[in-house]
Design an enzyme around this catalytic site. Structure first.
Site, PDB file in Angstrom:
ATOM      1  N   GLY A  16       0.785  -1.228   0.000  1.00  0.00           N
ATOM      2  CA  GLY A  16       0.000   0.000   0.000  1.00  0.00           C
ATOM      3  C   GLY A  16       0.817   1.277   0.000  1.00  0.00           C
ATOM      4  CB  ILE A  17       0.237   4.518   1.741  1.00  0.00           C
ATOM      5  CG1 ILE A  17      -1.088   4.905   1.075  1.00  0.00           C
ATOM      6  CG2 ILE A  17       1.054   5.767   2.051  1.00  0.00           C
ATOM      7  CD1 ILE A  17      -2.009   5.710   1.972  1.00  0.00           C
ATOM      8  CG  ASN A  90       2.306   3.644   6.066  1.00  0.00           C
ATOM      9  OD1 ASN A  90       1.454   4.349   5.536  1.00  0.00           O
ATOM     10  ND2 ASN A  90       2.359   2.331   5.861  1.00  0.00           N
ATOM     11  CB  ALA A  91       2.417   0.637  11.247  1.00  0.00           C
ATOM     12  CB  ILE A  93      -5.622  -1.420  11.726  1.00  0.00           C
ATOM     13  CG1 ILE A  93      -5.908  -0.648  13.019  1.00  0.00           C
ATOM     14  CG2 ILE A  93      -4.481  -2.402  11.928  1.00  0.00           C
ATOM     15  CD1 ILE A  93      -6.373  -1.521  14.167  1.00  0.00           C
ATOM     16  CE1 TYR A 157      -8.008   4.768   9.762  1.00  0.00           C
ATOM     17  CE2 TYR A 157      -9.332   6.673   9.146  1.00  0.00           C
ATOM     18  CZ  TYR A 157      -8.262   5.834   8.920  1.00  0.00           C
ATOM     19  OH  TYR A 157      -7.433   6.066   7.840  1.00  0.00           O
TER      20      TYR A 157
END
Length: 272
Positions: A16-17, A90-91, A93, A157
């Protein structure tokens, strides 16, 4: 290793990113450590990165919420690549489910905070001492457009991504006189495999979100990666404590979803 190309650590870098950022830095000549919760995925991503770019790289398995695992991965990264001059936190969920606060398990909220905020703190604590000694460092955290524009039924989130912004500002103040800058990137909707799968499953409405975005599309991971390159460059040394939105204008759109390309109010009626 050239002083112009400090080693980079990217958490959640196997896909991903994160992988797009790792690849962008590798193509510029930086040695890159890819850290991911899955060691095999991290090793495979590092091998692919080296094959694609020729850059020195290593893959390391570590859960960013596990301080001991992070410390071991950091030690191995330094032994392999040298001290880390750039950290990409960046980690993360995605929301485990959508629902009201009383409906979702409390563990969902805890996990969001532990991964997004705790993980960034754990890795920042490991790399910043060497950055202070070197008089140079770049810490780049990944927030979200929903850290500016909350989305309903995603309490954990939204809270975590807003907290990343606060962490960025507080850490920037703490490190500014040491030659270290701390900034964040807040992406909008990005065409990663994970979000494509969520759109396919109906969790996200790709077309509706693209239409609501003023630029009329989702971002490509490479567009987020280029922003990270900009924030890490020595020429960006006067930027710290900011969160840069890379969201196609989504956060500034306040209407209820009108068609902004065919609105009758755009018609020029002067002179009638």
């Amino acid at each position: 290793m050239s002083q112009n190309f400090p080693a980079v650590a990217v958490t959640g870098g196997a896909s991903g990113i994160g992988y797009a950022i790792a690849e962008a830095f590798a193509r510029e000549g930086h040695p890159v450590a890819i850290i991911d919760i899955g060691k095999e995925q991290a090793l495979a991503a590092a091998a692919r990165l080296k094959a694609q770019t020729g850059a020195e790289s290593c893959g390391l398995g570590a859960d960013v919420t596990n301080r001991d695992a992070c410390a071991a991965a950091h030690e191995e990264a330094v032994a392999t690549l040298d001290e880390l001059g750039i950290l990409i936190n960046n980690a993360g969920i995605l929301p485990q489910a959508k629902g009201r606060i009383e409906e979702l398990p409390p563990e969902y909220f805890d996990e969001m905070m532990n991964v997004h905020v705790g993980g960034a703190v754990n890795w920042s604590r490991l790399v910043i001492p060497a950055m202070r000694d070197a008089g140079f460092g770049r810490v780049i955290n990944i927030s979200s457009v929903h850290g500016f524009q909350p989305c309903p039924f995603r309490l954990g989130y939204v809270t975590a991504k807003k907290a990343v912004r606060g962490l960025t500002e507080a850490l920037a103040l703490e490190t500014a006189r040491a030659g270290i800058t701390v900034n964040a990137i807040a992406p909008g909707y990005v065409l990663t495999d994970t979000l494509k799968a969520r759109a396919s499953s109906g969790f996200l409405d790709h077309d509706r979100l693209a239409e609501r975005t003023p630029l009329g599309r989702w971002a490509n991971p490479e567009e987020i990666a280029h922003t990270a390159l900009f924030l890490a460059h020595p020429a960006s040394a006067y930027i710290t404590g900011t969160t840069m939105l890379v969201d196609g204008g989504l956060s500034i759109r306040g209407d209820a979803g009108e068609d902004i390309t065919n609105s009758p109010y755009l018609t020029n009626t002067h002179g009638q």
